[in-house]
Design a protein around this motif. Sequence first.
Motif, PDB file in Angstrom:
ATOM      1  N   ASN A  66      40.749  72.856   2.064  1.00 48.95           N
ATOM      2  CA  ASN A  66      41.138  72.602   3.391  1.00 48.95           C
ATOM      3  C   ASN A  66      40.670  74.078   4.268  1.00 48.95           C
ATOM      4  OD1 ASN A  66      43.642  71.640   3.659  1.00 48.95           O
ATOM      5  ND2 ASN A  66      44.983  72.967   2.826  1.00 48.95           N
ATOM      6  N   SER A  67      40.195  74.947   4.145  1.00 52.47           N
ATOM      7  CA  SER A  67      39.708  76.216   4.937  1.00 52.47           C
ATOM      8  C   SER A  67      37.990  75.199   4.830  1.00 52.47           C
ATOM      9  CB  SER A  67      39.019  76.940   4.054  1.00 52.47           C
ATOM     10  OG  SER A  67      40.502  77.891   3.844  1.00 52.47           O
ATOM     11  N   ILE A  68      37.488  74.628   3.805  1.00 53.83           N
ATOM     12  CA  ILE A  68      36.123  74.054   4.943  1.00 53.83           C
ATOM     13  C   ILE A  68      36.336  72.841   5.911  1.00 53.83           C
ATOM     14  CG2 ILE A  68      34.633  72.714   3.484  1.00 53.83           C
ATOM     15  CD1 ILE A  68      34.619  74.059   0.641  1.00 53.83           C
ATOM     16  N   PHE A  69      37.573  72.365   5.859  1.00 55.66           N
ATOM     17  CA  PHE A  69      37.610  71.121   6.332  1.00 55.66           C
ATOM     18  C   PHE A  69      38.070  71.759   7.739  1.00 55.66           C
ATOM     19  CE2 PHE A  69      40.937  68.784   8.691  1.00 55.66           C
ATOM     20  CZ  PHE A  69      40.591  67.666   8.945  1.00 55.66           C
ATOM     21  N   VAL A  70      38.969  72.757   8.340  1.00 57.77           N
ATOM     22  CA  VAL A  70      38.753  73.611   9.280  1.00 57.77           C
ATOM     23  C   VAL A  70      38.120  73.618   9.995  1.00 57.77           C
ATOM     24  CG1 VAL A  70      39.533  75.442  10.562  1.00 57.77           C
ATOM     25  CG2 VAL A  70      40.989  74.550   8.677  1.00 57.77           C
ATOM     26  N   ALA A  71      36.556  74.615   9.019  1.00 61.33           N
ATOM     27  CA  ALA A  71      35.253  74.829   9.165  1.00 61.33           C
ATOM     28  C   ALA A  71      34.254  73.351   9.699  1.00 61.33           C
ATOM     29  CB  ALA A  71      34.762  75.600   8.372  1.00 61.33           C
ATOM     30  N   GLY A  72      35.054  72.480   9.516  1.00 59.02           N
ATOM     31  CA  GLY A  72      34.496  71.115  10.108  1.00 59.02           C
ATOM     32  C   GLY A  72      34.574  71.347  11.045  1.00 59.02           C
ATOM     33  N   LEU A  73      35.989  70.666  11.121  1.00 54.86           N
ATOM     34  CA  LEU A  73      36.591  70.055  13.314  1.00 54.86           C
ATOM     35  C   LEU A  73      35.912  71.719  13.683  1.00 54.86           C
ATOM     36  CD1 LEU A  73      40.480  70.565  11.684  1.00 54.86           C
ATOM     37  CD2 LEU A  73      38.727  68.308  12.204  1.00 54.86           C
ATOM     38  N   ILE A  74      35.923  73.079  13.403  1.00 57.68           N
ATOM     39  CA  ILE A  74      35.827  74.187  13.937  1.00 57.68           C
ATOM     40  C   ILE A  74      34.021  73.941  14.940  1.00 57.68           C
ATOM     41  CG2 ILE A  74      34.357  76.029  14.135  1.00 57.68           C
ATOM     42  CD1 ILE A  74      36.912  77.345  13.304  1.00 57.68           C
ATOM     43  N   PHE A  75      33.444  73.122  13.970  1.00 57.35           N
ATOM     44  CA  PHE A  75      31.680  72.498  14.061  1.00 57.35           C
ATOM     45  C   PHE A  75      32.073  71.570  15.810  1.00 57.35           C
ATOM     46  CE2 PHE A  75      30.220  74.244   9.834  1.00 57.35           C
ATOM     47  CZ  PHE A  75      29.202  75.195  10.920  1.00 57.35           C
ATOM     48  N   ILE A  76      32.834  70.842  15.007  1.00 60.40           N
ATOM     49  CA  ILE A  76      32.618  70.020  16.172  1.00 60.40           C
ATOM     50  C   ILE A  76      33.252  70.205  17.636  1.00 60.40           C
ATOM     51  CG2 ILE A  76      34.693  67.886  16.666  1.00 60.40           C
ATOM     52  CD1 ILE A  76      34.281  66.852  13.461  1.00 60.40           C
ATOM     53  N   GLY A  77      34.484  71.289  17.460  1.00 56.95           N
ATOM     54  CA  GLY A  77      34.575  72.145  18.782  1.00 56.95           C
ATOM     55  C   GLY A  77      33.105  72.920  19.707  1.00 56.95           C
ATOM     56  N   VAL A  78      32.857  73.567  18.747  1.00 53.31           N
ATOM     57  CA  VAL A  78      31.390  73.778  19.347  1.00 53.31           C
ATOM     58  C   VAL A  78      30.248  72.833  19.434  1.00 53.31           C
ATOM     59  CG1 VAL A  78      28.997  75.529  18.075  1.00 53.31           C
ATOM     60  CG2 VAL A  78      31.635  76.214  17.627  1.00 53.31           C
ATOM     61  N   GLY A  79      30.206  71.710  18.649  1.00 53.57           N
ATOM     62  CA  GLY A  79      29.938  70.619  19.444  1.00 53.57           C
ATOM     63  C   GLY A  79      30.278  70.299  20.962  1.00 53.57           C
ATOM     64  N   ILE A  80      31.390  70.058  21.459  1.00 53.83           N
ATOM     65  CA  ILE A  80      31.679  69.660  22.365  1.00 53.83           C
ATOM     66  C   ILE A  80      30.977  71.012  23.224  1.00 53.83           C
ATOM     67  CG2 ILE A  80      33.983  69.556  23.564  1.00 53.83           C
ATOM     68  CD1 ILE A  80      35.217  68.575  20.851  1.00 53.83           C
ATOM     69  N   LEU A  81      31.384  72.054  23.334  1.00 53.47           N
ATOM     70  CA  LEU A  81      30.895  73.074  24.193  1.00 53.47           C
ATOM     71  C   LEU A  81      29.586  73.479  23.971  1.00 53.47           C
ATOM     72  CD1 LEU A  81      33.091  75.933  22.731  1.00 53.47           C
ATOM     73  CD2 LEU A  81      33.210  75.066  24.177  1.00 53.47           C
ATOM     74  N   VAL A  82      28.425  73.340  22.989  1.00 56.45           N
ATOM     75  CA  VAL A  82      27.227  73.142  23.653  1.00 56.45           C
ATOM     76  C   VAL A  82      26.884  71.702  24.388  1.00 56.45           C
ATOM     77  CG1 VAL A  82      24.923  72.467  22.634  1.00 56.45           C
ATOM     78  CG2 VAL A  82      26.781  74.472  21.720  1.00 56.45           C
TER      79      VAL A  82
END
Length: 122
Positions: A66-82
């Motif tokens: 679950n924690s790793i899945f949430v970290a993957g979602l955070i990477f998608i959010g960072v990609g949107i910001l970039v």
Amino acid sequence: MIIIIPLCILIGLLAWRLRPHKHETRSSRIAIFATILPSAVMAIAAVAFQLRYNASGVISVAEASNSIFVAGLIFIGVGILVSICFALFRKKDITKSIGFGLCISFFITVVELGLLEWLGGV
């Protein structure tokens, strides 16, 4: 699940619109690769942790996966910001490439979610 199917269709149409062309630059290819790679690594790691957790005889969703899945979602959010930052600097080809990579990352995340739920017995 009712929301995921129309969202996948929308992301597919967006990926078709942002698809790379034959005259893409090296920086565009690097942007696509740099956007897809973290999500793919996180998905593989989450599924591996879940499989290891299931091998111990417990059928439920592991906290580590679950924690790793949430970290993957955070990477998608960072990609949107970039992508937004590159759009503000008027780097159209890199912004389109990051958007295409984010579409692929979203599909990877949806498949990962399905696998984790299936392996967790939910």
